[in-house]
Design a protein around this motif. Sequence first.
Motif, PDB file in Angstrom:
ATOM      1  N   PRO A 175       0.806  -1.225   0.000  1.00 34.23           N
ATOM      2  CA  PRO A 175       0.000   0.000   0.000  1.00 34.23           C
ATOM      3  C   PRO A 175       0.838   1.273   0.000  1.00 34.23           C
ATOM      4  O   PRO A 175       0.312   2.358  -0.250  1.00 34.23           O
ATOM      5  CB  PRO A 175      -0.821  -0.121   1.292  1.00 34.23           C
ATOM      6  CG  PRO A 175      -0.020  -1.011   2.171  1.00 34.23           C
ATOM      7  CD  PRO A 175       0.663  -1.984   1.258  1.00 34.23           C
ATOM      8  N   ASN A 176       2.140   1.154   0.271  1.00 28.54           N
ATOM      9  CA  ASN A 176       3.006   2.332   0.295  1.00 28.54           C
ATOM     10  C   ASN A 176       3.837   2.488  -0.975  1.00 28.54           C
ATOM     11  O   ASN A 176       4.639   3.421  -1.079  1.00 28.54           O
ATOM     12  CB  ASN A 176       3.935   2.264   1.509  1.00 28.54           C
ATOM     13  CG  ASN A 176       3.188   2.458   2.810  1.00 28.54           C
ATOM     14  OD1 ASN A 176       2.715   3.546   3.112  1.00 28.54           O
ATOM     15  ND2 ASN A 176       3.056   1.386   3.578  1.00 28.54           N
ATOM     16  N   ALA A 177       3.649   1.587  -1.951  1.00 28.80           N
ATOM     17  CA  ALA A 177       4.466   1.639  -3.165  1.00 28.80           C
ATOM     18  C   ALA A 177       4.245   2.942  -3.926  1.00 28.80           C
ATOM     19  O   ALA A 177       5.201   3.588  -4.385  1.00 28.80           O
ATOM     20  CB  ALA A 177       4.152   0.439  -4.049  1.00 28.80           C
ATOM     21  N   ALA A 186       6.946   5.932  -4.673  1.00 29.58           N
ATOM     22  CA  ALA A 186       7.289   6.262  -6.058  1.00 29.58           C
ATOM     23  C   ALA A 186       7.308   7.768  -6.290  1.00 29.58           C
ATOM     24  O   ALA A 186       7.970   8.254  -7.217  1.00 29.58           O
ATOM     25  CB  ALA A 186       6.298   5.595  -7.008  1.00 29.58           C
ATOM     26  N   ARG A 187       6.588   8.522  -5.463  1.00 26.84           N
ATOM     27  CA  ARG A 187       6.548   9.979  -5.631  1.00 26.84           C
ATOM     28  C   ARG A 187       7.724  10.677  -4.954  1.00 26.84           C
ATOM     29  O   ARG A 187       7.890  11.885  -5.101  1.00 26.84           O
ATOM     30  CB  ARG A 187       5.236  10.526  -5.062  1.00 26.84           C
ATOM     31  CG  ARG A 187       3.999  10.038  -5.797  1.00 26.84           C
ATOM     32  CD  ARG A 187       2.816  10.963  -5.546  1.00 26.84           C
ATOM     33  NE  ARG A 187       2.451  11.008  -4.140  1.00 26.84           N
ATOM     34  CZ  ARG A 187       1.520  10.229  -3.583  1.00 26.84           C
ATOM     35  NH1 ARG A 187       0.894   9.330  -4.324  1.00 26.84           N
ATOM     36  NH2 ARG A 187       1.226  10.339  -2.306  1.00 26.84           N
ATOM     37  N   ASP A 234      11.846  11.317  -4.134  1.00 29.63           N
ATOM     38  CA  ASP A 234      13.158  11.171  -4.765  1.00 29.63           C
ATOM     39  C   ASP A 234      13.975  10.161  -3.947  1.00 29.63           C
ATOM     40  O   ASP A 234      13.561   9.754  -2.854  1.00 29.63           O
ATOM     41  CB  ASP A 234      13.867  12.524  -4.864  1.00 29.63           C
ATOM     42  CG  ASP A 234      14.081  13.202  -3.519  1.00 29.63           C
ATOM     43  OD1 ASP A 234      14.132  12.490  -2.484  1.00 29.63           O
ATOM     44  OD2 ASP A 234      14.196  14.440  -3.479  1.00 29.63           O
ATOM     45  N   PRO A 235      15.121   9.711  -4.455  1.00 32.35           N
ATOM     46  CA  PRO A 235      15.904   8.694  -3.736  1.00 32.35           C
ATOM     47  C   PRO A 235      16.226   9.076  -2.294  1.00 32.35           C
ATOM     48  O   PRO A 235      16.167   8.231  -1.391  1.00 32.35           O
ATOM     49  CB  PRO A 235      17.173   8.564  -4.582  1.00 32.35           C
ATOM     50  CG  PRO A 235      16.724   8.917  -5.970  1.00 32.35           C
ATOM     51  CD  PRO A 235      15.700  10.003  -5.787  1.00 32.35           C
ATOM     52  N   GLU A 236      16.547  10.339  -2.067  1.00 32.43           N
ATOM     53  CA  GLU A 236      16.861  10.769  -0.703  1.00 32.43           C
ATOM     54  C   GLU A 236      15.630  10.670   0.194  1.00 32.43           C
ATOM     55  O   GLU A 236      15.715  10.244   1.352  1.00 32.43           O
ATOM     56  CB  GLU A 236      17.391  12.204  -0.724  1.00 32.43           C
ATOM     57  CG  GLU A 236      17.820  12.711   0.647  1.00 32.43           C
ATOM     58  CD  GLU A 236      18.364  14.129   0.594  1.00 32.43           C
ATOM     59  OE1 GLU A 236      18.600  14.710   1.667  1.00 32.43           O
ATOM     60  OE2 GLU A 236      18.551  14.649  -0.529  1.00 32.43           O
ATOM     61  N   GLY A 237      14.478  11.049  -0.352  1.00 32.17           N
ATOM     62  CA  GLY A 237      13.245  10.969   0.424  1.00 32.17           C
ATOM     63  C   GLY A 237      12.863   9.533   0.742  1.00 32.17           C
ATOM     64  O   GLY A 237      12.392   9.232   1.844  1.00 32.17           O
ATOM     65  N   GLY A 274       5.939  11.905   1.205  1.00 34.07           N
ATOM     66  CA  GLY A 274       4.598  11.403   0.913  1.00 34.07           C
ATOM     67  C   GLY A 274       3.645  12.531   0.669  1.00 34.07           C
ATOM     68  O   GLY A 274       3.996  13.607   0.220  1.00 34.07           O
ATOM     69  N   ARG A 275       2.361  12.254   1.049  1.00 38.37           N
ATOM     70  CA  ARG A 275       1.330  13.238   0.743  1.00 38.37           C
ATOM     71  C   ARG A 275       1.424  14.437   1.664  1.00 38.37           C
ATOM     72  O   ARG A 275       1.704  14.312   2.843  1.00 38.37           O
ATOM     73  CB  ARG A 275      -0.043  12.585   0.880  1.00 38.37           C
ATOM     74  CG  ARG A 275      -0.286  11.546  -0.194  1.00 38.37           C
ATOM     75  CD  ARG A 275      -1.635  10.928  -0.045  1.00 38.37           C
ATOM     76  NE  ARG A 275      -1.716  10.191   1.215  1.00 38.37           N
ATOM     77  CZ  ARG A 275      -2.789   9.539   1.612  1.00 38.37           C
ATOM     78  NH1 ARG A 275      -3.860   9.539   0.871  1.00 38.37           N
ATOM     79  NH2 ARG A 275      -2.800   8.884   2.746  1.00 38.37           N
TER      80      ARG A 275
END
Length: 308
Positions: A102-104, A108-109, A111-114, A307-308
């Motif tokens: 559910p977190n994919a 995906a939104r 960046d690599p650091e995030g 995330g959101r």
Amino acid sequence: MIALCLLVVGGCSRGPAHRGDDPLPAPFDGAAVASPEQERFLHESEERAVAACMRQRGLSYREVPAGRAVAENPYGLLTETQAARNGYGLTADLLAGPPDDPNAELLARLDPEGRAAWRAALTGTGKDERTLSAPDSPDLRINTDGCVYLGRMALYGSEWEQAALTVAGLTTRVIDQVLADPGFRSAQRRWADCMRANGEQFATLQDARGAIQNAAHDAGGDRVALQAVGRRELRLAERDAACQRQSDLPEAVRTAQKRVEAALPASSRRQAAELADLRKRALGPDPTGHRREPSAPKRPATMPRGGR
């Protein structure tokens, strides 16, 4: 259960209670295991605590739904109702496939650091790692600064990890001694004779279950082959459970287990009781109802927002 039910004509139905459905023995009265209903409730409670911890750190987290839970006896014992419904509980999960993450989409939104920061917040940075040890158990390394650990601690308390590891070792010790008990071995030989009379050539309970595991592995991702394995699993498990009852295998386990546990120091039984009490407190007064959500641990929100 649903996937296996579809493999047989007429689906699954609840069978009547009978001698073969008496409660099965487990070490320390089942202190190390929870029922499928309890497992689901505890999983959902733990996920809420993890989500609360992530929110406290300014991060979004979508709770992971509980997976399919099947009662599994540590000795490999089965009731005939369990066998008819779920077999050994092996093939249905493979037919259903892995659950969606559910977190994919959320990850995906980022960046690599995030993404790295999000995962560190969830599972820990490795900077506050502890290693727990207990006799007859492998060492357990835990990251104490991740929300997975902190959520579990919020639900069960800080003693849970060590208590569970200790009782797992005690359980292993009891099972090993029960399986070596002459009374158990005699009953298992009667079981093997019964299975042979039904066309099944297995010497131990583990051999029967292992045959299905091997067949499922060989089937790979072939759904038709897996469905055939599922049908075979149901037939074999039903014969297995019937022969367990006819050979008095559950009673042999119960008798041997009682003897083994009686020889353990009183501290062992006390540790098992303490673990059961920790789970009971986590379940709250109504394990099927609406327990108050565990609060998030009081930790500073040190991770960057994602995330959101």
